[in-house]
Motif scaffolding. Structure first.
Motif, mmCIF file in Angstrom:
data_model
loop_
_atom_site.group_PDB
_atom_site.id
_atom_site.type_symbol
_atom_site.label_atom_id
_atom_site.label_comp_id
_atom_site.label_asym_id
_atom_site.label_seq_id
_atom_site.Cartn_x
_atom_site.Cartn_y
_atom_site.Cartn_z
ATOM 1 N N GLU A 59 0.801 -1.213 0.000
ATOM 2 C CA GLU A 59 0.000 0.000 0.000
ATOM 3 C C GLU A 59 0.839 1.270 0.000
ATOM 4 O OE1 GLU A 59 -1.337 1.835 3.393
ATOM 5 O OE2 GLU A 59 -3.146 2.639 2.513
ATOM 6 N N ASP A 61 0.451 5.455 0.086
ATOM 7 C CA ASP A 61 -0.409 6.639 0.167
ATOM 8 C C ASP A 61 0.283 7.713 -0.659
ATOM 9 O OD1 ASP A 61 -2.377 5.736 2.094
ATOM 10 O OD2 ASP A 61 -0.794 5.866 3.596
ATOM 11 N N HIS A 74 2.072 9.389 3.969
ATOM 12 C CA HIS A 74 0.735 9.214 4.530
ATOM 13 C C HIS A 74 0.035 10.536 4.825
ATOM 14 C CE1 HIS A 74 -2.221 8.791 7.789
ATOM 15 N NE2 HIS A 74 -2.583 7.730 7.101
ATOM 16 N N GLU A 163 -3.640 4.673 -2.314
ATOM 17 C CA GLU A 163 -4.601 5.640 -1.767
ATOM 18 C C GLU A 163 -4.156 7.057 -2.086
ATOM 19 O OE1 GLU A 163 -5.087 5.697 2.529
ATOM 20 O OE2 GLU A 163 -6.506 7.366 2.400
ATOM 21 N N LYS A 165 -4.450 10.820 -1.103
ATOM 22 C CA LYS A 165 -4.825 11.438 0.167
ATOM 23 C C LYS A 165 -5.497 12.791 -0.056
ATOM 24 C CE LYS A 165 -3.853 9.604 3.598
ATOM 25 N NZ LYS A 165 -4.462 8.413 4.262
ATOM 26 N N GLN A 200 -7.899 3.297 -3.624
ATOM 27 C CA GLN A 200 -8.729 3.521 -2.435
ATOM 28 C C GLN A 200 -8.756 5.009 -2.082
ATOM 29 O OE1 GLN A 200 -6.608 2.389 1.125
ATOM 30 N NE2 GLN A 200 -4.691 2.148 0.038
HETATM 31 CA CA CA Z 1 -3.516 4.459 3.561
#
Ligand code: CA
Length: 340
Positions: A59, A61, A74, A163, A165, A200
């Motif tokens: 994963e 970010d 993140h 992901e 953000k 995501q």
């Molecule tokens: Ca994340």
């Protein structure tokens, strides 16, 4: 003639046999920010270690820099995981925070990454020593090149579970995080090729935009926050109702709820209730990928990591799990039988 009790007994045996025969599909192990239980989150080192564990997905970010480079970070801030306040002491905003978006990638390259800072040193006391060794913030391109390079050298096909953000913040700052990210993903074969990828986000409006533009080519995951700490105005309590989940199913393939939204602790936090969320998701054919399994931060209502994993995989039959400790989850799953 069989008595009612005998019939019940036979029925139970049939159900048990049938239950054993229906094997679950092997759940996905998602390395949350890499193998972040062992190395500072989102660094190439944490990514390589997760790859070495043979997870299904790693994963990243993503946030953008001043010069529109997607980087693997993140927070939209740099101050909790880097030495930015030492290197650029005058570059904080009025709120005292250092925003990644105010720095070029060349400037961000001058920073050292450390373990996430808590009240007093490490946020997680037992993890990698604070401010030791040498780590950097990678660009998304460097990150993808590492994963694709290791896929080649290790004959693997490990995916990314990306992901983006706070897209609303980026848009307010004049940045198009979705478009920039999709361009990089396209250049590396993730959009029109068949490389494994999930995208995501906590903000449904941007996921809907991606679905409208790209159709079902890419699996989308609606992350679910708690209203008290959400960064958007989305009402996640409404999203977790049957009506809300039916709506999510119109644009997403999976939900990413917090573990506590599936297993809701009682007031004393010594016990829990299984919420309806998991059933709603299954009813509307959404996969369930909860976050985040951490051996050093277990919910107070379980006595061991195995107990939590049993609850998630045996009782709830979740389809994937975000974890800082991918090896622990992989070891656990290796003792179970799944559909081939
Ligand atoms: Ca994340």
């Amino acid at each position: 003639m069989l008595s009612l009790a005998e019939m019940k007994k036979i029925l139970l045996i049939v159900l048990l046999l049938f239950g054993c025969a229906v094997k679950q599909k092997k759940p996905l192990v998602i390395a949350h920010r890499g193998a972040s239980g062992y190395l500072p989150e989102h660094t190439l080192q944490a990514t390589a270690m997760a790859h070495g564990f043979n997870v299904d997905y790693i994963e990243p970010d993503i946030v953008l820099t001043k010069d529109d480079i997607p980087i693997v970070l993140h927070d939209i801030y740099l101050d909790k995981t880097t030495n930015v306040s030492d290197v650029f002491p005058k570059r904080k905003r009025r709120d005292g925070r250092y925003y990644a978006i105010d720095f070029t990638f060349a400037e961000i390259n001058k920073l050292s990454v450390h373990e996430r800072q808590g009240e007093d040193g490490n946020r997680y006391a037992r993890r990698f020593p604070f401010q030791k060794s040498s780590f950097k913030i990678p660009s998304l391109v460097e990150y993808i090149e590492l994963i694709q390079g290791m896929n080649k050298s290790r004959s693997k096909n490990i995916g990314i579970y990306i992901e983006f953000k706070n897209p609303k913040f980026h848009r307010e700052q004049g940045k198009d995080i979705v478009g920039t990210m999709m361009t990089v993903l396209d250049q590396h074969g993730y959009i029109w090729g068949d490389l494994p990828i999930y995208i995501q986000c906590f903000d449904p409006s941007y996921l809907k935009e991606i679905r409208a533009k790209y159709g079902k080519r890419i699996k989308l995951v609606q992350l679910i926050a708690d209203n008290s700490w959400a960064e958007t105005e989305v009402d996640y309590d409404q999203m977790m109702t049957e009506k809300g989940i039916a709506e999510v199913a119109t644009y997403a393939d999976a939900i990413g709820p917090w573990i506590y939204q599936l297993l809701k602790p009682d007031n004393e936090k010594t016990d829990y209730d299984i919420t309806e969320l998991n059933d709603f998701a299954k009813k509307y054919k959404l996969a369930v990928h909860p976050y985040t399994f951490r051996v050093d931060e277990l919910p107070p209502f379980v006595d061991s990591k195995e107990e939590l994993l049993d609850l998630l995989f045996d009782d709830l039959r979740v389809d994937g799990l975000f974890t800082d400790f991918p090896d622990v989850v992989l070891d656990y799953l290796s003792t179970k039988e799944f559909e081939d």
